[in-house]
Every structure is written in structure tokens, then in C-alpha cells.
Design a protein around this motif. Structure first.
Motif, PDB file in Angstrom:
ATOM      1  N   UNK A 159       0.820  -1.211   0.000  1.00 19.15           N
ATOM      2  CA  UNK A 159       0.000   0.000   0.000  1.00 19.15           C
ATOM      3  C   UNK A 159       0.854   1.262   0.000  1.00 19.15           C
ATOM      4  N   UNK A 160       2.041   1.197   0.577  1.00 19.21           N
ATOM      5  CA  UNK A 160       2.928   2.367   0.579  1.00 19.21           C
ATOM      6  C   UNK A 160       3.270   2.778  -0.861  1.00 19.21           C
ATOM      7  N   UNK A 161       3.499   1.785  -1.738  1.00 22.58           N
ATOM      8  CA  UNK A 161       3.800   2.086  -3.141  1.00 22.58           C
ATOM      9  C   UNK A 161       2.577   2.698  -3.837  1.00 22.58           C
ATOM     10  N   UNK A 162       1.396   2.200  -3.492  1.00 22.28           N
ATOM     11  CA  UNK A 162       0.159   2.740  -4.074  1.00 22.28           C
ATOM     12  C   UNK A 162      -0.040   4.195  -3.662  1.00 22.28           C
ATOM     13  N   UNK A 163       0.254   4.472  -2.405  1.00 20.80           N
ATOM     14  CA  UNK A 163       0.127   5.846  -1.915  1.00 20.80           C
ATOM     15  C   UNK A 163       1.155   6.741  -2.595  1.00 20.80           C
ATOM     16  N   UNK A 164       2.353   6.235  -2.762  1.00 20.32           N
ATOM     17  CA  UNK A 164       3.427   7.021  -3.385  1.00 20.32           C
ATOM     18  C   UNK A 164       3.069   7.421  -4.814  1.00 20.32           C
ATOM     19  N   UNK A 165       2.347   6.563  -5.522  1.00 23.38           N
ATOM     20  CA  UNK A 165       1.947   6.853  -6.895  1.00 23.38           C
ATOM     21  C   UNK A 165       0.988   8.046  -6.978  1.00 23.38           C
ATOM     22  N   UNK A 166       0.342   8.365  -5.857  1.00 23.57           N
ATOM     23  CA  UNK A 166      -0.576   9.506  -5.815  1.00 23.57           C
ATOM     24  C   UNK A 166       0.162  10.813  -5.537  1.00 23.57           C
ATOM     25  N   UNK A 167       1.469  10.737  -5.370  1.00 26.62           N
ATOM     26  CA  UNK A 167       2.349  11.906  -5.179  1.00 26.62           C
ATOM     27  C   UNK A 167       1.889  12.791  -4.013  1.00 26.62           C
ATOM     28  N   UNK A 168       1.836  12.213  -2.823  1.00 25.66           N
ATOM     29  CA  UNK A 168       1.333  12.980  -1.680  1.00 25.66           C
ATOM     30  C   UNK A 168       2.356  13.957  -1.116  1.00 25.66           C
ATOM     31  N   UNK A 169       1.842  15.009  -0.504  1.00 31.76           N
ATOM     32  CA  UNK A 169       2.643  15.851   0.382  1.00 31.76           C
ATOM     33  C   UNK A 169       2.360  15.483   1.835  1.00 31.76           C
ATOM     34  N   UNK A 170       1.092  15.137   2.088  1.00 32.12           N
ATOM     35  CA  UNK A 170       0.644  14.749   3.427  1.00 32.12           C
ATOM     36  C   UNK A 170      -0.154  13.458   3.308  1.00 32.12           C
ATOM     37  N   UNK A 171       0.108  12.530   4.222  1.00 33.30           N
ATOM     38  CA  UNK A 171      -0.617  11.250   4.250  1.00 33.30           C
ATOM     39  C   UNK A 171      -1.349  11.129   5.582  1.00 33.30           C
TER      40      UNK A 171
END
Length: 248
Positions: A126-138
Motif C-alpha cells: 500500500x505504501x507504493x500505491x500511496x506514493x503513486x498519488x504523489x502525496x505531500x501529506x498522508x
């Protein structure tokens, strides 16, 4: 000779008139530019003053990111990793952030993992999936509600620790919140909430704890068959997160 003098005088008068008109135009233009700059400064000061009222519940590191976003006109991408559906409290938060800060400060994206347990979140990267969304804040929801019927609390804590490390490796601002309430015969929701707090704090991750908003009787907030939040439950959770981000 008189004709020449008349021509010279007329030329001088005309030249003076042109110079006067030019000076007046330049002065008006300068005053207009100064007024625009003054208005922009006042607007900027008002904007920052307003933001300080909205961010009073937030930790300093989030406030600074918001101020930087406004000053540099670069939206912050806030990724909500949650068991909730995007149409639930995430949509409520997205709407209220735009109403409070304007549409150009936050870009809200939701990654809904549904009924996924911490085991599944690890195996699905899931960390890779979140990274693909280019977050500044999670803002990551620890899925206590999904885990309690399948894993022991110790297993949940071990998995959550691994997930936090993977999320921290993304080098983005990370916050953790507990899941919605649940009713268990083997462990209390409050016990799980405090245990997740311990893991978060041990890893120096901010813990946004909404657990105290839930009443003892959860009848109108949780569907008795599925255990998922009702519309009312989503609204209550959404209101808490909205108030946290907007200073209510």
C-alpha cells in the motif's frame, strides 16, 4: 520675427502641455500600481491571518506546509488512506477544505482499502500505491476494525509498525488515525486505540485520535449487520476531521 516668436511660444506651450499630460499619466499609472501592490499585500496579510485561525488545531509542521502552499501557490496533495469509501467522510473533508482554504490549497485524494487487514496492506504494498498519488501529506487509518476478527492485537501492532516504516520511507508528512469503533468480545476498541497510539508515538508519527467522539451506544452510527459506519457515523467522523483541519 514676430511670427517666429509666436511659433516658438506656441511650441513651448504645446511641449509643456505634452510634458504635463505625460507627467499626469505617469503619476496616475504609478498610483494605480501602488494601489494594486497595497491591495495585494493587504489581501495576503488577510489570507495569512485567516489561515492562522483555521490551523489552530493543527501541529506546526502542517501549518507551515499550508502557509508555504499559499505563499508559493503550490497545492498540497493530501492522501487519505482509509477503509471508508471516498463518498463517505473523505468527500465531506474535501468539500469543507475547499470552502475554508479555497480550491487551490489542498488536492485531496482517497485510497480506499475497504476491508483490507494490515496483513493484506503489507502484501499489496500500500505504501507504493500511496506514493503513486504523489502525496505531500498522508493521513493513514490503522485498520483496527478490519484486523480484530482475523489477527491478534500483537500481530496488528507488529504489522502497523512495519507499515509505518514503509510509509516513513516515502519521506512525506505522515499522520495516523485509528479506525472506526467496533464491538469485540476479545478486546476493547479503546485498548486497540491506545495500542496504536503507542506504536505511532514510538515512531515519532503524529496521532490524530478521533476515538473520544464516539458515544458508548453505537446503534445509530454502526450498521448492526455489516459493522460498517452508517451515514450518521460517516458524518460524525467527517465532522471531527473537518474541525481538526479548519480550526472549529
Amino acid at each position: 520675427m514676430k511670427a517666429m516668436v509666436g511659433i516658438n511660444v506656441a511650441a513651448a506651450v504645446l511641449c509643456g502641455a505634452v510634458m504635463y499630460a505625460g507627467t499626469q499619466h505617469w503619476q496616475k499609472q504609478t498610483e494605480a500600481q501602488a494601489s494594486e501592490v497595497k491591495t495585494a499585500v493587504v489581501h495576503k496579510e488577510k489570507q495569512f491571518s485567516d489561515v492562522s485561525a483555521y490551523t489552530k488545531n493543527l501541529p506546526d509542521f502542517i501549518t507551515k506546509q499550508i502557509q508555504s502552499s499559499i505563499a508559493n501557490k503550490k497545492p498540497l496533495t493530501l492522501v487519505l488512506a482509509t477503509s471508508a469509501k471516498e463518498a463517505g467522510w473523505p468527500q465531506q473533508l474535501k468539500k469543507e477544505l475547499a470552502a475554508t482554504y479555497g480550491s487551490d490549497v489542498f488536492t485531496v485524494k482517497t485510497l480506499s482499502y475497504g476491508n483490507g487487514t494490515t496483513d493484506k496492506l503489507l502484501s499489496s504494498h500500500i505504501a507504493d500505491q500511496i506514493d503513486q498519488l504523489q502525496p505531500n501529506i498522508i493521513l493513514f487509518e490503522a485498520p483496527l476494525k478490519n484486523d480484530y476478527q482475523h489477527l491478534t492485537l500483537d500481530e496488528t501492532l507488529e504489522n502497523t509498525d512495519k507499515l509505518i516504516h514503509q510509509l516513513k520511507d516515502l519521506k512525506k508528512t505522515l499522520m495516523i488515525q485509528p479506525s472506526q469503533p467496533y464491538i469485540s468480545q476479545t478486546e476493547s476498541y479503546e485498548e486497540g486505540v491506545e495500542a496504536i497510539r503507542g506504536v505511532s508515538e514510538a515512531n515519532w508519527v503524529y496521532y490524530m485520535n478521533h476515538s473520544l467522539i464516539w458515544p458508548f451506544h453505537l446503534g445509530e452510527y454502526i450498521n448492526k449487520d455489516s459493522g460498517n459506519l452508517t451515514k450518521k457515523g460517516n458524518e460524525v467522523w467527517g465532522e471531527y476531521v473537518v474541525n481538526w483541519f479548519t480550526g472549529e
